[in-house]
Design a protein around this motif. Structure first.
Motif, PDB file in Angstrom:
ATOM      1  N   ALA A 282      42.476  65.741  21.986  1.00  0.00           N
ATOM      2  CA  ALA A 282      42.879  66.396  23.238  1.00  0.00           C
ATOM      3  C   ALA A 282      43.508  65.414  24.225  1.00  0.00           C
ATOM      4  CB  ALA A 282      41.675  67.075  23.876  1.00  0.00           C
ATOM      5  N   LYS A 283      43.035  64.173  24.205  1.00  0.00           N
ATOM      6  CA  LYS A 283      43.527  63.183  25.161  1.00  0.00           C
ATOM      7  C   LYS A 283      44.908  62.660  24.803  1.00  0.00           C
ATOM      8  CE  LYS A 283      42.343  58.744  27.303  1.00  0.00           C
ATOM      9  NZ  LYS A 283      41.318  57.676  27.425  1.00  0.00           N
ATOM     10  N   TYR A 284      45.147  62.443  23.500  1.00  0.00           N
ATOM     11  CA  TYR A 284      46.362  61.735  23.101  1.00  0.00           C
ATOM     12  C   TYR A 284      47.451  62.637  22.509  1.00  0.00           C
ATOM     13  CZ  TYR A 284      43.852  57.381  23.894  1.00  0.00           C
ATOM     14  OH  TYR A 284      43.160  56.351  24.474  1.00  0.00           O
ATOM     15  N   ALA A 285      47.105  63.805  22.025  1.00  0.00           N
ATOM     16  CA  ALA A 285      48.112  64.678  21.422  1.00  0.00           C
ATOM     17  C   ALA A 285      48.678  65.642  22.460  1.00  0.00           C
ATOM     18  CB  ALA A 285      47.505  65.468  20.262  1.00  0.00           C
TER      19      ALA A 285
ATOM     20  N   ILE B 192      36.441  62.695  17.048  1.00  0.00           N
ATOM     21  CA  ILE B 192      37.796  63.041  16.609  1.00  0.00           C
ATOM     22  C   ILE B 192      38.287  64.301  17.304  1.00  0.00           C
ATOM     23  CG2 ILE B 192      39.159  63.803  14.610  1.00  0.00           C
ATOM     24  CD1 ILE B 192      37.130  62.132  12.904  1.00  0.00           C
ATOM     25  N   SER B 193      37.386  65.272  17.458  1.00  0.00           N
ATOM     26  CA  SER B 193      37.796  66.587  17.955  1.00  0.00           C
ATOM     27  C   SER B 193      37.667  66.667  19.460  1.00  0.00           C
ATOM     28  CB  SER B 193      36.974  67.669  17.263  1.00  0.00           C
ATOM     29  OG  SER B 193      35.606  67.484  17.539  1.00  0.00           O
ATOM     30  N   GLU B 194      37.636  67.849  19.974  1.00  0.00           N
ATOM     31  CA  GLU B 194      37.807  68.050  21.408  1.00  0.00           C
ATOM     32  C   GLU B 194      36.553  67.790  22.236  1.00  0.00           C
ATOM     33  OE1 GLU B 194      39.549  71.807  22.162  1.00  0.00           O
ATOM     34  OE2 GLU B 194      41.381  71.381  21.045  1.00  0.00           O
TER      35      GLU B 194
ATOM     36  N   ILE C  50      49.335  71.940  15.547  1.00  0.00           N
ATOM     37  CA  ILE C  50      49.528  71.683  14.116  1.00  0.00           C
ATOM     38  C   ILE C  50      48.465  70.728  13.571  1.00  0.00           C
ATOM     39  CG2 ILE C  50      52.007  72.147  14.269  1.00  0.00           C
ATOM     40  CD1 ILE C  50      52.487  69.116  13.986  1.00  0.00           C
ATOM     41  N   ILE C  51      47.453  70.447  14.374  1.00  0.00           N
ATOM     42  CA  ILE C  51      46.357  69.575  13.951  1.00  0.00           C
ATOM     43  C   ILE C  51      45.101  70.418  13.751  1.00  0.00           C
ATOM     44  CG2 ILE C  51      44.851  67.651  14.605  1.00  0.00           C
ATOM     45  CD1 ILE C  51      47.149  66.532  16.263  1.00  0.00           C
ATOM     46  N   SER C  52      44.431  70.201  12.643  1.00  0.00           N
ATOM     47  CA  SER C  52      43.163  70.895  12.389  1.00  0.00           C
ATOM     48  C   SER C  52      42.125  69.873  11.927  1.00  0.00           C
ATOM     49  CB  SER C  52      43.330  71.984  11.322  1.00  0.00           C
ATOM     50  OG  SER C  52      43.730  71.419  10.086  1.00  0.00           O
ATOM     51  N   VAL C  53      40.877  70.113  12.304  1.00  0.00           N
ATOM     52  CA  VAL C  53      39.763  69.262  11.891  1.00  0.00           C
ATOM     53  C   VAL C  53      38.686  70.158  11.310  1.00  0.00           C
ATOM     54  CG1 VAL C  53      38.098  67.501  12.586  1.00  0.00           C
ATOM     55  CG2 VAL C  53      40.268  67.692  13.816  1.00  0.00           C
ATOM     56  N   GLN C  54      38.201  69.823  10.121  1.00  0.00           N
ATOM     57  CA  GLN C  54      37.170  70.641   9.512  1.00  0.00           C
ATOM     58  C   GLN C  54      36.168  69.766   8.768  1.00  0.00           C
ATOM     59  OE1 GLN C  54      38.566  73.228   6.382  1.00  0.00           O
ATOM     60  NE2 GLN C  54      39.861  71.663   5.480  1.00  0.00           N
TER      61      GLN C  54
ATOM     62  N   SER D 198      25.231  60.683  12.524  1.00  0.00           N
ATOM     63  CA  SER D 198      26.414  59.823  12.663  1.00  0.00           C
ATOM     64  C   SER D 198      27.688  60.562  12.292  1.00  0.00           C
ATOM     65  CB  SER D 198      26.267  58.558  11.811  1.00  0.00           C
ATOM     66  OG  SER D 198      26.209  58.872  10.427  1.00  0.00           O
ATOM     67  N   GLN D 199      27.585  61.434  11.285  1.00  0.00           N
ATOM     68  CA  GLN D 199      28.746  62.236  10.894  1.00  0.00           C
ATOM     69  C   GLN D 199      29.124  63.218  11.987  1.00  0.00           C
ATOM     70  OE1 GLN D 199      28.351  65.853   9.036  1.00  0.00           O
ATOM     71  NE2 GLN D 199      30.405  65.968   9.886  1.00  0.00           N
ATOM     72  N   GLN D 200      28.131  63.820  12.602  1.00  0.00           N
ATOM     73  CA  GLN D 200      28.412  64.756  13.688  1.00  0.00           C
ATOM     74  C   GLN D 200      29.010  64.027  14.895  1.00  0.00           C
ATOM     75  OE1 GLN D 200      28.137  68.266  13.811  1.00  0.00           O
ATOM     76  NE2 GLN D 200      28.088  67.871  11.603  1.00  0.00           N
ATOM     77  N   TRP D 201      28.532  62.818  15.158  1.00  0.00           N
ATOM     78  CA  TRP D 201      29.122  62.039  16.261  1.00  0.00           C
ATOM     79  C   TRP D 201      30.587  61.727  15.954  1.00  0.00           C
ATOM     80  CZ3 TRP D 201      31.563  57.336  16.333  1.00  0.00           C
ATOM     81  CH2 TRP D 201      31.950  56.896  17.612  1.00  0.00           C
ATOM     82  N   LEU D 202      30.868  61.307  14.717  1.00  0.00           N
ATOM     83  CA  LEU D 202      32.253  60.982  14.349  1.00  0.00           C
ATOM     84  C   LEU D 202      33.144  62.211  14.481  1.00  0.00           C
ATOM     85  CD1 LEU D 202      34.301  58.948  13.224  1.00  0.00           C
ATOM     86  CD2 LEU D 202      33.540  59.582  10.917  1.00  0.00           C
ATOM     87  N   LEU D 203      32.633  63.358  14.035  1.00  0.00           N
ATOM     88  CA  LEU D 203      33.390  64.601  14.162  1.00  0.00           C
ATOM     89  C   LEU D 203      33.692  64.895  15.630  1.00  0.00           C
ATOM     90  CD1 LEU D 203      34.527  67.224  12.848  1.00  0.00           C
ATOM     91  CD2 LEU D 203      32.243  68.203  13.145  1.00  0.00           C
TER      92      LEU D 203
END
Length: 386
Positions: free
Chosen positions: A150-153, A142-144, A160-164, A134-139
């Motif tokens: 990618a769709k909204y930004a 959020i990410s690409e 200037i956006i990072s996800v880790q 579930s955590q991997q799905w949520l990640l």
């Protein structure tokens, strides 16, 4: 040597469910990595610490006794005195012309889609295989891979956006998304958080958990980047692992930030944001115990200015959600909940904590909390003019 607080033992005898002895002491459960005899160090509201087994910890939670599991983070708060010497102040909200257009773009469509998937996992317990999945799905959402970002930004905003992932030994990681600010971190980081995990009273049982806090802040993030939000101060969105295990994920993150002397200006926790008890007034519950008073007053002003429903003051006790980890380190933190605590969802930690179980679950109510998250980000993060 293991120490059990006598009053807690008495409470356990009176309140705990009677688990089958063989199931209780077995660690051979498919899809789980959990040693019920592992010793854990807990901290309670009176500051007393106690070593208990993982099984005893589960029983404490089932009895409604709140605690921090400080096994991995015993020194959180060791530098708290330094922050108390320079406490920030929070002005009245004044970014109406920026905030209100963003609020109009919030929608229930994304939260409904996301929750249908998020609640489809048998459990999101932090020591389970499905908790990791579930955590991997949520990640990915959020990410690409499944591209909200990618769709909204805009392309320039994406830079200037990072996800880790913030890694944890139990496998389900915390997710940290950061929108970099034009100023340095010394000016303060704004944190908006929710927990992603779930648990049944007995962790091996199904626990769909309505996941409302997680998708509430995700929808706020979507609306902000769609509006090309460029903060002055860095704004971070956190999805914590293992809140249900004693605030393990948020304590680990707060310990790391404290060790690196990160200046967290303010932290706002969203946990349980969708329930409107039948026959009650729709309202926002502002937690008033174990929170920062000045930031709570600011939070009330945001509700009054930007939301369509009023707030009610309420209390939830010690260590009732992840804001408590930040408070222990003396970072200003607040907690907002779906109603007064006594009117909140009573199906939590059960198989009935689902989005389709009752008309008391409201996506429109959830959007009021997305509004609050947007306002918190803009008012405290500020907006850089291009």
């Amino acid at each position: 040597m293991r120490i059990i607080i006598p009053v807690l033992c008495a409470a356990l005898v009176a309140a705990l469910p009677a688990f089958d002895d063989q199931a209780t002491f077995s660690t051979e459960h498919d899809g789980f990595s959990l040693d019920l005899q592992e010793e854990r160090l807990l901290e309670f509201a009176n500051g007393q610490r106690s070593v208990v087994t993982e099984l005893e910890k589960i029983r404490l939670k089932a009895a409604g006794i709140k605690f921090l599991d400080i096994t991995d983070t015993p020194d959180l708060g060791k530098f708290a005195h330094l922050r108390l010497q320079s406490k920030p102040s929070f002005p009245s909200p004044n970014a109406t012309e920026i905030v209100e257009p963003i609020l109009k773009t919030l929608s229930t469509k994304g939260p409904q889609e996301n929750l249908r998937k998020f609640t489809s996992f048998r459990t999101r317990y932090y020591r389970s295989d499905t908790g990791k999945q579930s955590q991997q799905w949520l990640l990915s959402r959020i990410s690409e891979v499944m591209p909200i970002t990618a769709k909204y930004a805009s392309k320039s905003l994406q830079h200037i956006i990072s996800v880790q992932e913030f890694p944890h030994s139990w496998g389900q990681n915390t997710i940290i998304l950061r929108i970099n600010g034009s100023s340095h971190d010394e000016d303060g980081v704004v944190v908006i958080g929710a927990h992603q995990d779930s648990t049944n009273m007995w962790p091996f049982l199904p626990a769909p958990d309505d996941g409302s806090g997680s998708v509430t802040i995700l929808e706020a993030y979507r609306a902000l980047i769609a509006a090309d939000f460029r903060p002055v101060r860095p704004v971070e969105f956190h999805w914590y692992s293992a809140e249900e295990g004693g605030l393990l994920g948020s304590q680990a993150v707060a310990t790391d930030y404290e060790a690196r002397a990160v200046n967290v200006l303010a932290m706002s926790q969203f946990d349980m944001t969708a329930w409107v008890k039948r026959g009650t007034r729709e309202e926002v519950g502002i937690i008033t115990d174990f929170v920062d008073t000045d930031l709570t007053d600011f939070n009330k002003k945001l509700v009054t200015k930007y939301l369509d429903i009023p707030y009610v003051e309420t209390k939830c006790g010690y260590a009732c959600s992840d804001h408590a980890s930040w408070r222990k380190a003396s970072y200003p933190s607040v907690f907002t909940i779906e109603s007064s605590f006594e009117n909140s969802n009573k199906n939590i930690h059960s198989t009935n904590d689902r989005i389709d179980i009752s008309d008391e679950f409201s996506f429109n109510h959830m959007l009021e909390f997305s509004k609050l998250a947007v306002a918190f980000a803009v008012e405290l993060g500020s907006w850089k003019s291009l």
